[in-house]
Write a protein that holds these residues in place. Structure first.
Motif, PDB file in Angstrom:
ATOM      1  N   MET A 189       0.840  -1.194   0.000  1.00  0.00           N
ATOM      2  CA  MET A 189       0.000   0.000   0.000  1.00  0.00           C
ATOM      3  C   MET A 189       0.875   1.244   0.000  1.00  0.00           C
ATOM      4  O   MET A 189       1.955   1.262   0.561  1.00  0.00           O
ATOM      5  N   SER A 190       0.387   2.293  -0.608  1.00  0.00           N
ATOM      6  CA  SER A 190       1.144   3.531  -0.678  1.00  0.00           C
ATOM      7  C   SER A 190       0.847   4.400   0.533  1.00  0.00           C
ATOM      8  O   SER A 190      -0.192   4.290   1.172  1.00  0.00           O
ATOM      9  N   ASP A 191       1.800   5.244   0.825  1.00  0.00           N
ATOM     10  CA  ASP A 191       1.639   6.162   1.935  1.00  0.00           C
ATOM     11  C   ASP A 191       0.712   7.301   1.514  1.00  0.00           C
ATOM     12  O   ASP A 191       1.007   8.030   0.565  1.00  0.00           O
ATOM     13  N   PRO A 192      -0.437   7.484   2.175  1.00  0.00           N
ATOM     14  CA  PRO A 192      -1.373   8.542   1.766  1.00  0.00           C
ATOM     15  C   PRO A 192      -0.809   9.940   1.968  1.00  0.00           C
ATOM     16  O   PRO A 192      -1.289  10.891   1.353  1.00  0.00           O
ATOM     17  N   LEU A 193       0.208  10.065   2.816  1.00  0.00           N
ATOM     18  CA  LEU A 193       0.796  11.377   3.058  1.00  0.00           C
ATOM     19  C   LEU A 193       1.925  11.709   2.086  1.00  0.00           C
ATOM     20  O   LEU A 193       2.437  12.828   2.106  1.00  0.00           O
ATOM     21  N   ALA A 194       2.327  10.734   1.269  1.00  0.00           N
ATOM     22  CA  ALA A 194       3.433  10.971   0.340  1.00  0.00           C
ATOM     23  C   ALA A 194       2.980  11.894  -0.786  1.00  0.00           C
ATOM     24  O   ALA A 194       1.834  11.811  -1.253  1.00  0.00           O
ATOM     25  N   PRO A 195       3.839  12.804  -1.233  1.00  0.00           N
ATOM     26  CA  PRO A 195       3.459  13.717  -2.316  1.00  0.00           C
ATOM     27  C   PRO A 195       3.299  12.980  -3.641  1.00  0.00           C
ATOM     28  O   PRO A 195       3.994  12.007  -3.916  1.00  0.00           O
ATOM     29  N   VAL A 196       2.368  13.433  -4.446  1.00  0.00           N
ATOM     30  CA  VAL A 196       2.132  12.839  -5.756  1.00  0.00           C
ATOM     31  C   VAL A 196       3.138  13.406  -6.742  1.00  0.00           C
ATOM     32  O   VAL A 196       3.236  14.617  -6.919  1.00  0.00           O
ATOM     33  N   VAL A 197       3.917  12.514  -7.362  1.00  0.00           N
ATOM     34  CA  VAL A 197       4.923  12.939  -8.326  1.00  0.00           C
ATOM     35  C   VAL A 197       4.261  13.133  -9.685  1.00  0.00           C
ATOM     36  O   VAL A 197       3.539  12.260 -10.174  1.00  0.00           O
ATOM     37  N   GLU A 198       4.467  14.294 -10.279  1.00  0.00           N
ATOM     38  CA  GLU A 198       3.899  14.590 -11.592  1.00  0.00           C
ATOM     39  C   GLU A 198       4.755  13.907 -12.651  1.00  0.00           C
ATOM     40  O   GLU A 198       5.900  14.275 -12.886  1.00  0.00           O
ATOM     41  N   THR A 199       4.229  12.861 -13.274  1.00  0.00           N
ATOM     42  CA  THR A 199       4.959  12.100 -14.277  1.00  0.00           C
ATOM     43  C   THR A 199       4.465  12.445 -15.680  1.00  0.00           C
ATOM     44  O   THR A 199       3.423  13.103 -15.854  1.00  0.00           O
ATOM     45  N   ALA A 200       5.215  11.977 -16.676  1.00  0.00           N
ATOM     46  CA  ALA A 200       4.822  12.215 -18.058  1.00  0.00           C
ATOM     47  C   ALA A 200       3.507  11.522 -18.390  1.00  0.00           C
ATOM     48  O   ALA A 200       2.712  12.024 -19.189  1.00  0.00           O
ATOM     49  N   VAL A 201       3.269  10.364 -17.764  1.00  0.00           N
ATOM     50  CA  VAL A 201       2.013   9.640 -18.013  1.00  0.00           C
ATOM     51  C   VAL A 201       0.824  10.451 -17.527  1.00  0.00           C
ATOM     52  O   VAL A 201      -0.206  10.548 -18.207  1.00  0.00           O
ATOM     53  N   ARG A 202       0.949  11.053 -16.353  1.00  0.00           N
ATOM     54  CA  ARG A 202      -0.143  11.861 -15.813  1.00  0.00           C
ATOM     55  C   ARG A 202      -0.379  13.115 -16.647  1.00  0.00           C
ATOM     56  O   ARG A 202      -1.479  13.657 -16.665  1.00  0.00           O
ATOM     57  N   CYS A 203       0.665  13.577 -17.336  1.00  0.00           N
ATOM     58  CA  CYS A 203       0.538  14.767 -18.182  1.00  0.00           C
ATOM     59  C   CYS A 203       0.161  14.433 -19.622  1.00  0.00           C
ATOM     60  O   CYS A 203       0.035  15.346 -20.460  1.00  0.00           O
ATOM     61  N   GLY A 204       0.013  13.137 -19.946  1.00  0.00           N
ATOM     62  CA  GLY A 204      -0.346  12.742 -21.307  1.00  0.00           C
ATOM     63  C   GLY A 204       0.797  12.851 -22.298  1.00  0.00           C
ATOM     64  O   GLY A 204       0.553  13.074 -23.494  1.00  0.00           O
ATOM     65  N   LEU A 205       2.032  12.693 -21.836  1.00  0.00           N
ATOM     66  CA  LEU A 205       3.202  12.808 -22.703  1.00  0.00           C
ATOM     67  C   LEU A 205       3.831  11.439 -22.918  1.00  0.00           C
ATOM     68  O   LEU A 205       3.814  10.585 -22.044  1.00  0.00           O
ATOM     69  N   LYS A 206       4.393  11.257 -24.109  1.00  0.00           N
ATOM     70  CA  LYS A 206       5.128  10.035 -24.436  1.00  0.00           C
ATOM     71  C   LYS A 206       6.419  10.426 -25.132  1.00  0.00           C
ATOM     72  O   LYS A 206       6.421  11.272 -26.027  1.00  0.00           O
ATOM     73  N   SER A 207       7.507   9.792 -24.713  1.00  0.00           N
ATOM     74  CA  SER A 207       8.810  10.071 -25.323  1.00  0.00           C
ATOM     75  C   SER A 207       9.204   8.921 -26.242  1.00  0.00           C
ATOM     76  O   SER A 207       8.886   7.757 -25.962  1.00  0.00           O
ATOM     77  N   CYS A 208       9.906   9.247 -27.296  1.00  0.00           N
ATOM     78  CA  CYS A 208      10.376   8.248 -28.243  1.00  0.00           C
ATOM     79  C   CYS A 208      11.683   7.665 -27.736  1.00  0.00           C
ATOM     80  O   CYS A 208      12.614   8.396 -27.396  1.00  0.00           O
ATOM     81  N   HIS A 209      11.775   6.329 -27.686  1.00  0.00           N
ATOM     82  CA  HIS A 209      12.983   5.681 -27.183  1.00  0.00           C
ATOM     83  C   HIS A 209      14.142   5.822 -28.162  1.00  0.00           C
ATOM     84  O   HIS A 209      15.297   5.661 -27.769  1.00  0.00           O
ATOM     85  N   HIS A 210      13.840   6.122 -29.419  1.00  0.00           N
ATOM     86  CA  HIS A 210      14.893   6.159 -30.445  1.00  0.00           C
ATOM     87  C   HIS A 210      15.481   7.551 -30.630  1.00  0.00           C
ATOM     88  O   HIS A 210      16.696   7.745 -30.519  1.00  0.00           O
ATOM     89  N   CYS A 211      14.631   8.541 -30.892  1.00  0.00           N
ATOM     90  CA  CYS A 211      15.135   9.885 -31.193  1.00  0.00           C
ATOM     91  C   CYS A 211      15.014  10.843 -30.010  1.00  0.00           C
ATOM     92  O   CYS A 211      15.550  11.944 -30.054  1.00  0.00           O
ATOM     93  N   GLY A 212      14.280  10.443 -28.943  1.00  0.00           N
ATOM     94  CA  GLY A 212      14.176  11.271 -27.759  1.00  0.00           C
ATOM     95  C   GLY A 212      13.134  12.371 -27.818  1.00  0.00           C
ATOM     96  O   GLY A 212      13.030  13.168 -26.891  1.00  0.00           O
ATOM     97  N   SER A 213      12.374  12.449 -28.887  1.00  0.00           N
ATOM     98  CA  SER A 213      11.345  13.483 -28.985  1.00  0.00           C
ATOM     99  C   SER A 213      10.165  13.148 -28.070  1.00  0.00           C
ATOM    100  O   SER A 213       9.906  11.990 -27.751  1.00  0.00           O
ATOM    101  N   VAL A 214       9.460  14.184 -27.623  1.00  0.00           N
ATOM    102  CA  VAL A 214       8.334  14.035 -26.703  1.00  0.00           C
ATOM    103  C   VAL A 214       7.069  14.483 -27.408  1.00  0.00           C
ATOM    104  O   VAL A 214       7.039  15.555 -28.029  1.00  0.00           O
ATOM    105  N   TRP A 215       6.012  13.660 -27.294  1.00  0.00           N
ATOM    106  CA  TRP A 215       4.749  13.948 -27.982  1.00  0.00           C
ATOM    107  C   TRP A 215       3.610  13.991 -26.974  1.00  0.00           C
ATOM    108  O   TRP A 215       3.566  13.197 -26.040  1.00  0.00           O
TER     109      TRP A 215
END
Length: 227
Positions: free
Chosen positions: A1-27
């Motif tokens: 279980m996760s700690d309810p008091l822990a801060p939520v980390v803003e990730t690329a998935v939560r922002c709707g972003l995907k990075s290319c593993h080959h060229c490094g571009s972000v979409w």
């Protein structure tokens, strides 16, 4: 279980972003598996089937770790007979001979590093698969350390190859590689494949992450709509 008091980390998935593993571009807003508009590589928010492949490599490496340390890695044939050395017996030989630095180097690079890498990758994979938020920053740093020290794991293979070549040239004896060196090389390769299969971005995926708190403006809008 996760700690309810822990801060939520803003990730690329939560922002709707995907990075290319080959060229490094972000979409932004790209669908899973959609080709990259720059290099046509399929976009994935996380490496496909990362946990299953990582566990497979780790289990295989753990099975081969015992014969890699128990079977002889170097067989020396001389006028005095035949001597078979494992990794630890070679370390003891160098230590007794007075080569303390070489003994310590081989012990760390050929025994401790593979064991540390197996243990650390197992811990990282287990916690990431559970979606744990325990020490996420430290786990991310640990993965970077594994990437740096992993290249030194083949030192024992290089030492055996170097000794075999030098001794045969001088003709004093004959040194050949034993079956243990093949198992040891397989352990190193499997741990490298496990490290490549593991997606370090999954460290930041918390399964039971609390939803972000609504702002005061959003609460006013909702109250106005219900009224």
């Amino acid at each position: 279980m996760s700690d309810p008091l822990a801060p939520v980390v803003e990730t690329a998935v939560r922002c709707g972003l995907k990075s290319c593993h080959h060229c490094g571009s972000v979409w932004e807003g790209a669908a899973e598996g959609e080709p990259c508009a720059r290099c046509a590589t399929k976009l994935h928010s996380r490496k496909p089937d990362t946990f299953n492949r990582t566990w497979a490599y780790l289990i295989a490496a753990a099975i081969l770790y015992l014969p890699a340390n128990m079977l002889p890695v170097m067989i020396t044939k001389s006028l005095f007979g035949t001597q078979q050395d494992t990794i630890l017996s070679g370390v003891i030989y160098f230590w007794v001979s007075g080569a303390y630095g070489l003994a310590a180097l081989i012990f760390v690079a050929s025994f401790l590093v593979p064991l540390f890498k197996l243990t650390a990758l197992t811990l990282l994979t287990y916690l990431s698969q559970r979606g744990s938020d325990w020490r996420q920053l430290e786990r991310a740093k640990l993965y970077r350390i594994l990437e740096v020290i992993g290249r030194w794991s083949m030192l024992d293979v290089f030492v055996v190859a170097l000794l075999a070549g030098l001794v045969r040239i001088h003709g004093f004896a004959e040194i050949t590689a034993g079956f243990g060196i093949a198992a040891f090389g397989a352990v190193v390769v499997l741990t490298m494949l496990a490290s490549l299969s593991f997606d370090p971005r999954s460290t930041w995926d918390v399964r039971d992450a609390p939803a972000p708190e609504a702002s005061a403006e959003d609460e006013m809008k909702r109250s106005g709509e219900t009224a």
